[in-house]
Write a protein that holds these residues in place. Structure first.
Motif, PDB file in Angstrom:
ATOM      1  N   GLN A 335      26.954 104.456  18.171  1.00 50.50           N
ATOM      2  CA  GLN A 335      28.090 104.376  19.101  1.00 50.50           C
ATOM      3  C   GLN A 335      28.796 105.726  19.239  1.00 50.50           C
ATOM      4  O   GLN A 335      29.307 106.053  20.313  1.00 50.50           O
ATOM      5  CB  GLN A 335      29.090 103.301  18.664  1.00 50.50           C
ATOM      6  N   ILE A 336      28.829 106.516  18.171  1.00 48.90           N
ATOM      7  CA  ILE A 336      29.406 107.868  18.260  1.00 48.90           C
ATOM      8  C   ILE A 336      28.556 108.715  19.220  1.00 48.90           C
ATOM      9  O   ILE A 336      29.079 109.400  20.104  1.00 48.90           O
ATOM     10  CB  ILE A 336      29.482 108.524  16.853  1.00 48.90           C
ATOM     11  N   ALA A 337      27.229 108.630  19.060  1.00 48.51           N
ATOM     12  CA  ALA A 337      26.324 109.380  19.947  1.00 48.51           C
ATOM     13  C   ALA A 337      26.511 108.933  21.394  1.00 48.51           C
ATOM     14  O   ALA A 337      26.497 109.744  22.322  1.00 48.51           O
ATOM     15  CB  ALA A 337      24.878 109.168  19.506  1.00 48.51           C
ATOM     16  N   ALA A 341      27.808 111.144  24.577  1.00 44.81           N
ATOM     17  CA  ALA A 341      26.987 111.298  25.787  1.00 44.81           C
ATOM     18  C   ALA A 341      27.803 110.972  27.048  1.00 44.81           C
ATOM     19  O   ALA A 341      27.704 111.672  28.048  1.00 44.81           O
ATOM     20  CB  ALA A 341      25.750 110.405  25.702  1.00 44.81           C
ATOM     21  N   PHE A 342      28.626 109.907  26.972  1.00 45.26           N
ATOM     22  CA  PHE A 342      29.510 109.595  28.112  1.00 45.26           C
ATOM     23  C   PHE A 342      30.472 110.766  28.365  1.00 45.26           C
ATOM     24  O   PHE A 342      30.698 111.170  29.500  1.00 45.26           O
ATOM     25  CB  PHE A 342      30.330 108.325  27.840  1.00 45.26           C
ATOM     26  N   GLY A 376      19.060 110.923  16.508  1.00 47.91           N
ATOM     27  CA  GLY A 376      18.090 111.155  17.589  1.00 47.91           C
ATOM     28  C   GLY A 376      18.418 110.213  18.739  1.00 47.91           C
ATOM     29  O   GLY A 376      18.676 109.022  18.510  1.00 47.91           O
ATOM     30  N   PRO A 377      18.408 110.727  19.987  1.00 48.64           N
ATOM     31  CA  PRO A 377      18.783 109.879  21.118  1.00 48.64           C
ATOM     32  C   PRO A 377      17.889 108.653  21.270  1.00 48.64           C
ATOM     33  O   PRO A 377      18.351 107.584  21.661  1.00 48.64           O
ATOM     34  CB  PRO A 377      18.671 110.807  22.335  1.00 48.64           C
ATOM     35  N   GLY A 378      16.605 108.789  20.924  1.00 48.63           N
ATOM     36  CA  GLY A 378      15.665 107.669  21.057  1.00 48.63           C
ATOM     37  C   GLY A 378      16.085 106.506  20.179  1.00 48.63           C
ATOM     38  O   GLY A 378      16.176 105.351  20.631  1.00 48.63           O
ATOM     39  N   ALA A 398      24.643 105.294  27.377  1.00 46.63           N
ATOM     40  CA  ALA A 398      25.046 106.257  28.408  1.00 46.63           C
ATOM     41  C   ALA A 398      23.798 106.830  29.066  1.00 46.63           C
ATOM     42  O   ALA A 398      22.808 107.094  28.386  1.00 46.63           O
ATOM     43  CB  ALA A 398      25.856 107.386  27.773  1.00 46.63           C
ATOM     44  N   PRO A 399      23.851 107.028  30.392  1.00 45.80           N
ATOM     45  CA  PRO A 399      22.676 107.595  31.073  1.00 45.80           C
ATOM     46  C   PRO A 399      22.214 108.914  30.431  1.00 45.80           C
ATOM     47  O   PRO A 399      21.018 109.168  30.311  1.00 45.80           O
ATOM     48  CB  PRO A 399      23.173 107.825  32.501  1.00 45.80           C
TER      49      PRO A 399
END
Ligand code: NAD
Length: 409
Positions: A335-337, A341-342, A376-378, A398-399
Protein backbone atom coordinates in the motif's frame (compact mmCIF):
# COMPACT_ATOMS: atom_id res chain seq x y z
CA UNK A 1 17.48 35.39 -9.25
CA UNK A 2 16.74 34.57 -5.64
CA UNK A 3 15.09 37.37 -3.70
CA UNK A 4 17.19 38.64 -0.83
CA UNK A 5 15.44 38.04 2.46
CA UNK A 6 16.57 40.27 5.30
CA UNK A 7 13.68 40.58 7.72
CA UNK A 8 11.29 37.75 8.54
CA UNK A 9 7.80 37.97 9.98
CA UNK A 10 6.23 35.09 11.90
CA UNK A 11 2.47 35.28 12.40
CA UNK A 12 1.17 33.31 15.39
CA UNK A 13 3.36 32.70 18.45
CA UNK A 14 2.05 29.22 19.31
CA UNK A 15 3.84 25.86 19.17
CA UNK A 16 4.92 26.19 15.56
CA UNK A 17 5.35 29.96 15.31
CA UNK A 18 7.71 30.16 18.28
CA UNK A 19 9.76 27.21 16.98
CA UNK A 20 10.01 28.74 13.51
CA UNK A 21 10.95 32.15 14.97
CA UNK A 22 13.78 30.50 16.89
CA UNK A 23 15.11 28.94 13.67
CA UNK A 24 14.84 32.28 11.86
CA UNK A 25 16.81 34.08 14.61
CA UNK A 26 19.48 31.36 14.58
CA UNK A 27 19.61 31.64 10.78
CA UNK A 28 20.71 35.24 11.20
CA UNK A 29 17.44 36.94 10.24
CA UNK A 30 15.93 39.90 12.04
CA UNK A 31 12.66 38.29 13.12
CA UNK A 32 9.37 39.87 14.08
CA UNK A 33 6.91 37.54 15.80
CA UNK A 34 3.26 38.64 15.88
CA UNK A 35 0.24 37.39 17.83
CA UNK A 36 -2.92 39.34 18.70
CA UNK A 37 -3.26 37.55 22.04
CA UNK A 38 -0.85 39.33 24.44
CA UNK A 39 -0.37 36.29 26.73
CA UNK A 40 0.30 34.04 23.73
CA UNK A 41 2.79 36.53 22.32
CA UNK A 42 4.62 36.83 25.61
CA UNK A 43 4.68 33.06 26.16
CA UNK A 44 5.85 32.44 22.58
CA UNK A 45 8.69 34.95 22.78
CA UNK A 46 9.70 33.50 26.17
CA UNK A 47 9.79 29.99 24.63
CA UNK A 48 12.21 31.23 21.96
CA UNK A 49 14.59 32.63 24.58
CA UNK A 50 14.20 29.54 26.79
CA UNK A 51 14.87 27.16 24.00
CA UNK A 52 17.93 29.15 22.85
CA UNK A 53 19.27 28.71 26.41
CA UNK A 54 18.55 24.99 26.36
CA UNK A 55 20.51 24.69 23.13
CA UNK A 56 23.55 26.23 24.83
CA UNK A 57 23.35 23.66 27.66
CA UNK A 58 23.10 20.87 25.07
CA UNK A 59 26.07 22.36 23.17
CA UNK A 60 24.02 22.91 20.02
CA UNK A 61 25.32 26.50 19.78
CA UNK A 62 27.43 28.84 21.91
CA UNK A 63 26.14 31.28 24.53
CA UNK A 64 27.23 34.14 22.22
CA UNK A 65 25.26 32.71 19.31
CA UNK A 66 22.19 32.28 21.51
CA UNK A 67 22.46 35.83 22.74
CA UNK A 68 22.89 37.21 19.23
CA UNK A 69 19.92 35.16 18.02
CA UNK A 70 17.74 36.36 20.92
CA UNK A 71 18.74 39.94 20.09
CA UNK A 72 17.26 39.57 16.60
CA UNK A 73 13.75 38.88 17.94
CA UNK A 74 11.05 41.50 18.18
CA UNK A 75 7.49 40.80 19.38
CA UNK A 76 4.44 42.73 18.10
CA UNK A 77 0.66 42.43 18.42
CA UNK A 78 -0.56 43.98 15.16
CA UNK A 79 -0.15 42.65 11.62
CA UNK A 80 0.52 46.26 10.53
CA UNK A 81 3.77 46.18 12.49
CA UNK A 82 5.14 43.55 10.10
CA UNK A 83 5.73 46.32 7.57
CA UNK A 84 9.26 46.01 6.23
CA UNK A 85 9.37 42.20 6.42
CA UNK A 86 10.26 40.77 3.02
CA UNK A 87 9.35 37.19 3.90
CA UNK A 88 6.50 36.25 6.23
CA UNK A 89 5.34 32.86 7.48
CA UNK A 90 1.88 32.41 8.94
CA UNK A 91 1.40 29.86 11.75
CA UNK A 92 -2.02 30.92 13.04
CA UNK A 93 -4.80 28.40 13.84
CA UNK A 94 -5.86 25.97 11.09
CA UNK A 95 -8.92 27.87 9.87
CA UNK A 96 -9.13 28.76 6.21
CA UNK A 97 -11.25 31.90 6.67
CA UNK A 98 -8.91 33.25 9.33
CA UNK A 99 -5.83 32.52 7.22
CA UNK A 100 -7.38 34.02 4.07
CA UNK A 101 -8.17 37.23 5.92
CA UNK A 102 -4.71 37.29 7.45
CA UNK A 103 -3.06 36.89 4.05
CA UNK A 104 -5.00 39.86 2.65
CA UNK A 105 -3.90 41.94 5.67
CA UNK A 106 -0.31 40.76 5.30
CA UNK A 107 -0.24 41.64 1.61
CA UNK A 108 -1.44 45.15 2.48
CA UNK A 109 1.04 45.56 5.35
CA UNK A 110 4.14 44.16 3.65
CA UNK A 111 3.64 45.32 0.05
CA UNK A 112 3.65 43.57 -3.33
CA UNK A 113 7.27 42.38 -3.13
CA UNK A 114 6.98 40.41 0.12
CA UNK A 115 6.79 36.63 -0.05
CA UNK A 116 3.95 35.17 2.02
CA UNK A 117 4.24 31.57 3.25
CA UNK A 118 1.72 29.49 5.18
CA UNK A 119 2.60 26.65 7.55
CA UNK A 120 -0.79 24.98 7.05
CA UNK A 121 -0.75 21.16 7.28
CA UNK A 122 -4.07 20.40 5.68
CA UNK A 123 -5.54 23.41 3.87
CA UNK A 124 -4.90 24.11 0.19
CA UNK A 125 -2.26 26.86 -0.02
CA UNK A 126 -4.15 28.26 -3.00
CA UNK A 127 -7.25 28.74 -0.81
CA UNK A 128 -5.22 30.50 1.91
CA UNK A 129 -3.78 32.96 -0.63
CA UNK A 130 -7.06 33.46 -2.53
CA UNK A 131 -7.52 37.09 -1.50
CA UNK A 132 -3.99 38.36 -2.02
CA UNK A 133 -3.35 40.63 -5.00
CA UNK A 134 -0.05 38.88 -5.81
CA UNK A 135 -0.67 35.10 -5.82
CA UNK A 136 2.76 34.51 -7.37
CA UNK A 137 4.26 35.58 -4.02
CA UNK A 138 2.27 32.98 -2.06
CA UNK A 139 3.83 29.62 -1.16
CA UNK A 140 3.47 26.91 1.46
CA UNK A 141 6.24 26.18 3.94
CA UNK A 142 5.29 23.21 6.04
CA UNK A 143 7.41 22.57 9.13
CA UNK A 144 7.13 19.54 11.40
CA UNK A 145 6.66 19.54 15.15
CA UNK A 146 8.89 20.45 16.94
CA UNK A 147 10.46 22.68 14.26
CA UNK A 148 13.77 22.95 16.08
CA UNK A 149 14.29 19.17 16.02
CA UNK A 150 12.59 18.08 12.81
CA UNK A 151 14.87 18.68 9.84
CA UNK A 152 12.26 18.37 7.12
CA UNK A 153 10.45 21.32 5.61
CA UNK A 154 8.12 21.10 2.61
CA UNK A 155 8.17 24.08 0.26
CA UNK A 156 4.77 23.97 -1.41
CA UNK A 157 4.16 25.38 -4.89
CA UNK A 158 0.72 26.48 -6.04
CA UNK A 159 -0.04 26.83 -9.74
CA UNK A 160 0.72 30.57 -9.34
CA UNK A 161 3.85 30.51 -7.11
CA UNK A 162 6.80 32.12 -8.89
CA UNK A 163 10.17 30.39 -9.18
CA UNK A 164 11.66 33.37 -7.36
CA UNK A 165 9.32 33.00 -4.37
CA UNK A 166 9.93 29.24 -4.21
CA UNK A 167 13.71 29.59 -4.48
CA UNK A 168 13.82 32.32 -1.84
CA UNK A 169 11.73 30.15 0.50
CA UNK A 170 13.99 27.17 -0.09
CA UNK A 171 16.99 29.36 0.73
CA UNK A 172 15.32 30.57 3.95
CA UNK A 173 14.71 26.91 4.88
CA UNK A 174 18.38 26.09 4.33
CA UNK A 175 19.54 29.06 6.37
CA UNK A 176 17.24 27.86 9.13
CA UNK A 177 19.26 24.63 9.05
CA UNK A 178 16.42 22.53 7.63
CA UNK A 179 16.28 20.19 4.62
CA UNK A 180 13.77 21.68 2.17
CA UNK A 181 11.94 19.53 -0.34
CA UNK A 182 9.57 20.71 -3.07
CA UNK A 183 5.90 19.64 -3.08
CA UNK A 184 2.88 20.48 -5.20
CA UNK A 185 -0.15 22.09 -3.56
CA UNK A 186 -2.23 18.92 -3.15
CA UNK A 187 -3.89 17.10 -0.23
CA UNK A 188 -1.40 16.73 2.64
CA UNK A 189 1.55 17.63 0.35
CA UNK A 190 4.12 14.78 0.42
CA UNK A 191 4.88 13.54 3.94
CA UNK A 192 1.42 13.45 5.50
CA UNK A 193 -0.01 11.95 2.34
CA UNK A 194 2.53 9.14 2.16
CA UNK A 195 1.92 8.41 5.85
CA UNK A 196 -1.76 7.67 5.04
CA UNK A 197 -1.33 4.01 4.03
CA UNK A 198 0.80 3.26 7.11
CA UNK A 199 -2.11 4.13 9.35
CA UNK A 200 -5.10 3.28 7.15
CA UNK A 201 -3.90 -0.15 6.04
CA UNK A 202 -3.11 -1.01 9.67
CA UNK A 203 -6.60 0.07 10.70
CA UNK A 204 -8.08 -2.08 7.91
CA UNK A 205 -6.04 -5.08 9.05
CA UNK A 206 -7.25 -4.49 12.60
CA UNK A 207 -10.87 -4.30 11.37
CA UNK A 208 -10.44 -7.55 9.44
CA UNK A 209 -8.98 -9.31 12.46
CA UNK A 210 -5.60 -10.05 10.83
CA UNK A 211 -4.05 -9.26 14.23
CA UNK A 212 -4.58 -7.02 17.24
CA UNK A 213 -3.01 -3.56 17.56
CA UNK A 214 0.05 -4.59 19.65
CA UNK A 215 0.86 -7.37 17.17
CA UNK A 216 0.58 -5.07 14.16
CA UNK A 217 2.75 -2.51 15.97
CA UNK A 218 5.40 -5.11 16.79
CA UNK A 219 5.41 -6.42 13.21
CA UNK A 220 5.91 -2.87 11.93
CA UNK A 221 8.68 -2.03 14.40
CA UNK A 222 10.60 -5.27 14.25
CA UNK A 223 9.83 -6.47 10.74
CA UNK A 224 9.26 -3.17 8.96
CA UNK A 225 11.98 -1.26 10.81
CA UNK A 226 9.64 1.60 11.72
CA UNK A 227 10.45 3.63 14.83
CA UNK A 228 6.85 3.50 16.08
CA UNK A 229 4.01 1.16 15.27
CA UNK A 230 0.97 2.73 13.56
CA UNK A 231 -1.27 2.44 16.64
CA UNK A 232 1.38 3.86 18.97
CA UNK A 233 1.71 6.71 16.52
CA UNK A 234 -2.04 7.36 16.35
CA UNK A 235 -2.23 7.27 20.17
CA UNK A 236 0.54 9.85 20.29
CA UNK A 237 -1.02 12.12 17.64
CA UNK A 238 -4.47 11.75 19.23
CA UNK A 239 -7.24 9.72 17.62
CA UNK A 240 -9.44 12.79 17.20
CA UNK A 241 -6.70 14.82 15.50
CA UNK A 242 -5.76 11.88 13.29
CA UNK A 243 -9.41 11.23 12.37
CA UNK A 244 -9.98 14.82 11.34
CA UNK A 245 -6.84 14.61 9.17
CA UNK A 246 -8.23 11.40 7.65
CA UNK A 247 -11.57 13.10 6.94
CA UNK A 248 -9.89 16.09 5.37
CA UNK A 249 -7.85 13.85 3.04
CA UNK A 250 -10.93 11.86 2.10
CA UNK A 251 -12.89 15.00 1.25
CA UNK A 252 -10.06 16.80 -0.57
CA UNK A 253 -9.13 13.72 -2.59
CA UNK A 254 -12.71 13.27 -3.90
CA UNK A 255 -13.49 10.39 -1.50
CA UNK A 256 -11.18 7.70 -2.85
CA UNK A 257 -11.85 4.34 -1.18
CA UNK A 258 -8.24 3.88 -0.07
CA UNK A 259 -8.48 7.10 1.98
CA UNK A 260 -11.83 6.24 3.60
CA UNK A 261 -11.54 7.02 7.34
CA UNK A 262 -11.67 4.04 9.70
CA UNK A 263 -14.95 3.24 11.43
CA UNK A 264 -13.11 1.73 14.40
CA UNK A 265 -11.27 4.99 14.90
CA UNK A 266 -14.49 7.05 14.62
CA UNK A 267 -16.14 4.82 17.23
CA UNK A 268 -13.20 5.17 19.59
CA UNK A 269 -13.29 8.96 19.24
CA UNK A 270 -17.02 8.92 20.07
CA UNK A 271 -16.20 6.92 23.19
CA UNK A 272 -13.58 9.47 24.22
CA UNK A 273 -10.66 7.09 23.66
CA UNK A 274 -8.35 9.71 22.19
CA UNK A 275 -4.94 8.14 22.86
CA UNK A 276 -2.25 9.21 25.30
CA UNK A 277 -3.87 12.51 26.15
CA UNK A 278 -7.08 10.85 27.41
CA UNK A 279 -5.38 7.90 29.12
CA UNK A 280 -6.73 5.30 26.66
CA UNK A 281 -6.62 4.75 22.97
CA UNK A 282 -5.32 1.58 21.36
CA UNK A 283 -3.34 1.18 24.59
CA UNK A 284 -4.07 2.04 28.19
CA UNK A 285 -1.78 4.59 29.81
CA UNK A 286 -0.99 4.90 33.51
CA UNK A 287 -1.89 8.55 33.52
CA UNK A 288 -2.23 10.85 30.55
CA UNK A 289 0.93 10.66 28.51
CA UNK A 290 3.17 8.79 30.93
CA UNK A 291 3.68 5.58 28.97
CA UNK A 292 2.19 2.19 28.27
CA UNK A 293 2.01 -0.44 30.94
CA UNK A 294 1.53 -3.35 28.53
CA UNK A 295 4.14 -2.86 25.82
CA UNK A 296 6.72 -0.36 27.04
CA UNK A 297 7.90 1.83 24.21
CA UNK A 298 11.39 2.53 25.40
CA UNK A 299 12.00 0.07 28.24
CA UNK A 300 12.21 -2.91 25.93
CA UNK A 301 14.27 -1.24 23.23
CA UNK A 302 17.48 -3.18 23.87
CA UNK A 303 15.62 -6.48 23.98
CA UNK A 304 13.78 -5.57 20.81
CA UNK A 305 16.97 -4.67 19.00
CA UNK A 306 17.92 -8.33 19.17
CA UNK A 307 14.54 -9.32 17.74
CA UNK A 308 14.58 -6.81 14.89
CA UNK A 309 14.72 -8.46 11.47
CA UNK A 310 13.52 -5.73 9.10
CA UNK A 311 12.86 -3.94 6.96
CA UNK A 312 12.32 -7.24 5.22
CA UNK A 313 9.61 -9.12 3.36
CA UNK A 314 11.20 -12.52 3.97
CA UNK A 315 8.36 -14.68 5.36
CA UNK A 316 10.66 -16.87 7.49
CA UNK A 317 12.31 -13.87 9.11
CA UNK A 318 8.95 -12.18 9.68
CA UNK A 319 7.45 -15.33 11.18
CA UNK A 320 10.07 -15.13 13.95
CA UNK A 321 8.29 -12.00 15.20
CA UNK A 322 4.73 -13.32 15.01
CA UNK A 323 2.84 -15.80 12.80
CA UNK A 324 0.79 -12.87 11.44
CA UNK A 325 3.81 -10.70 10.55
CA UNK A 326 4.40 -12.30 7.08
CA UNK A 327 0.92 -11.02 6.14
CA UNK A 328 1.10 -7.65 7.89
CA UNK A 329 4.38 -6.23 6.61
CA UNK A 330 3.97 -7.01 2.87
CA UNK A 331 0.40 -5.60 2.87
CA UNK A 332 1.64 -2.40 4.38
CA UNK A 333 4.58 -2.11 1.99
CA UNK A 334 2.35 -2.81 -1.04
CA UNK A 335 0.00 0.00 0.00
CA UNK A 336 2.95 2.37 0.60
CA UNK A 337 4.24 1.56 -2.90
CA UNK A 338 0.76 2.13 -4.29
CA UNK A 339 0.32 5.55 -2.64
CA UNK A 340 3.79 6.58 -3.84
CA UNK A 341 2.84 5.57 -7.40
CA UNK A 342 -0.39 7.62 -7.23
CA UNK A 343 1.57 10.60 -5.85
CA UNK A 344 4.23 10.32 -8.57
CA UNK A 345 1.54 10.17 -11.24
CA UNK A 346 0.03 13.37 -9.82
CA UNK A 347 3.49 14.99 -9.79
CA UNK A 348 3.26 15.76 -6.10
CA UNK A 349 7.04 15.59 -5.79
CA UNK A 350 10.17 13.88 -7.04
CA UNK A 351 11.08 10.30 -6.00
CA UNK A 352 14.11 11.62 -4.08
CA UNK A 353 12.02 14.17 -2.22
CA UNK A 354 9.46 11.48 -1.34
CA UNK A 355 12.20 9.35 0.21
CA UNK A 356 13.64 12.34 2.08
CA UNK A 357 10.16 13.32 3.31
CA UNK A 358 9.46 9.99 4.97
CA UNK A 359 12.94 9.38 6.32
CA UNK A 360 13.15 12.83 7.91
CA UNK A 361 9.49 13.64 8.54
CA UNK A 362 8.41 10.27 9.96
CA UNK A 363 11.71 8.52 10.72
CA UNK A 364 10.95 5.74 8.27
CA UNK A 365 13.84 3.28 7.76
CA UNK A 366 13.32 3.53 3.98
CA UNK A 367 11.54 6.04 1.80
CA UNK A 368 8.41 4.98 -0.12
CA UNK A 369 10.31 4.59 -3.40
CA UNK A 370 12.89 2.47 -1.58
CA UNK A 371 10.04 0.38 -0.17
CA UNK A 372 8.73 0.03 -3.73
CA UNK A 373 12.13 -1.28 -4.78
CA UNK A 374 12.15 -3.66 -1.81
CA UNK A 375 8.85 -5.29 -2.76
CA UNK A 376 9.13 -4.73 -6.52
CA UNK A 377 6.18 -3.31 -8.48
CA UNK A 378 5.23 -6.77 -9.79
CA UNK A 379 4.80 -8.27 -6.35
CA UNK A 380 3.06 -5.15 -5.05
CA UNK A 381 0.47 -5.28 -7.84
CA UNK A 382 0.00 -9.03 -7.40
CA UNK A 383 -0.59 -8.62 -3.69
CA UNK A 384 -2.99 -5.71 -4.16
CA UNK A 385 -4.95 -7.63 -6.79
CA UNK A 386 -5.15 -10.66 -4.49
CA UNK A 387 -6.63 -8.45 -1.75
CA UNK A 388 -9.20 -6.85 -4.03
CA UNK A 389 -11.98 -9.45 -4.10
CA UNK A 390 -14.50 -8.52 -1.44
CA UNK A 391 -12.50 -5.47 -0.37
CA UNK A 392 -12.86 -3.34 -3.46
CA UNK A 393 -11.24 -0.16 -4.58
CA UNK A 394 -9.01 0.46 -1.59
CA UNK A 395 -6.70 -2.08 -3.24
CA UNK A 396 -6.87 -0.90 -6.85
CA UNK A 397 -3.26 -0.65 -8.07
CA UNK A 398 -2.07 2.74 -9.36
CA UNK A 399 -1.59 2.81 -13.14
CA UNK A 400 2.02 3.90 -12.58
CA UNK A 401 2.74 0.84 -10.45
CA UNK A 402 1.40 -1.43 -13.18
CA UNK A 403 3.46 0.41 -15.83
CA UNK A 404 6.55 -0.01 -13.68
CA UNK A 405 6.32 -3.79 -13.82
CA UNK A 406 7.14 -3.71 -17.51
CA UNK A 407 9.93 -1.18 -17.13
CA UNK A 408 11.57 -3.08 -14.24
CA UNK A 409 11.48 -6.54 -15.85
P1 NAD B 1 -1.17 26.98 18.21
O1 NAD B 1 -2.59 26.95 18.61
O2 NAD B 1 -0.13 26.45 19.13
O3 NAD B 1 -0.76 28.49 17.85
C1 NAD B 1 -1.56 29.37 17.12
C2 NAD B 1 -1.27 30.79 17.56
O4 NAD B 1 -1.91 31.68 16.67
C3 NAD B 1 -1.79 31.11 18.98
O5 NAD B 1 -0.73 31.66 19.74
C4 NAD B 1 -2.88 32.14 18.73
O6 NAD B 1 -2.97 33.12 19.75
C5 NAD B 1 -2.41 32.76 17.43
N1 NAD B 1 -3.47 33.45 16.68
C6 NAD B 1 -4.81 33.34 16.79
N2 NAD B 1 -5.41 34.18 15.93
C7 NAD B 1 -4.44 34.84 15.27
C8 NAD B 1 -4.41 35.85 14.28
N3 NAD B 1 -5.55 36.35 13.79
N4 NAD B 1 -3.23 36.30 13.86
C9 NAD B 1 -2.08 35.79 14.33
N5 NAD B 1 -2.02 34.83 15.28
C10 NAD B 1 -3.19 34.37 15.74
O7 NAD B 1 -1.10 26.24 16.78
P2 NAD B 1 0.15 25.50 16.12
O8 NAD B 1 0.13 24.07 16.54
O9 NAD B 1 1.38 26.30 16.30
O10 NAD B 1 -0.30 25.51 14.59
C11 NAD B 1 -0.20 26.65 13.78
C12 NAD B 1 -0.28 26.26 12.31
O11 NAD B 1 0.76 25.32 12.02
C13 NAD B 1 -1.57 25.57 11.89
O12 NAD B 1 -1.89 25.97 10.58
C14 NAD B 1 -1.22 24.09 11.93
O13 NAD B 1 -2.00 23.32 11.06
C15 NAD B 1 0.22 24.14 11.44
N6 NAD B 1 1.05 22.99 11.84
C16 NAD B 1 0.98 22.47 13.10
C17 NAD B 1 1.78 21.40 13.46
C18 NAD B 1 1.71 20.82 14.85
O14 NAD B 1 2.11 19.67 15.03
N7 NAD B 1 1.27 21.57 15.86
C19 NAD B 1 2.68 20.86 12.53
C20 NAD B 1 2.75 21.42 11.25
C21 NAD B 1 1.93 22.49 10.93
Amino acid sequence: MTADVGRIGVVGAGTMGSGIAQLACLGGYRTVIQDPVPEALEAGAARVVDSLGKGVRREMWSAEEAEAAGGRLEAVEDVGELEGCDWVIEAAPEDVELKRRLFAELAAACGPEAILATNTSSLPVTAVGAETPNPERVVGMHFFNPPALMKLVEVVATADSSAEALDATTEVGRRMGRTPIRAKDSPGFIANRLARPYMLESLRMLAEGVADAPTIDRACRLGGGFRMGPFELIDLIGLDVNLSVARSFYAQGGEPERWRPSEIQARMVDEGRLGRKSGTGFYAYDDAGSGRPDVPLHGDASKERGERVGPTLDPDDLAKIDPAAPEIVPRLVAQIANEAAFALEEEVGSPQDMNTAMRLGFNWPLGPIEFTDLIGPGRAVELLESLRPGRGDAYGPAPGLIRNITSST
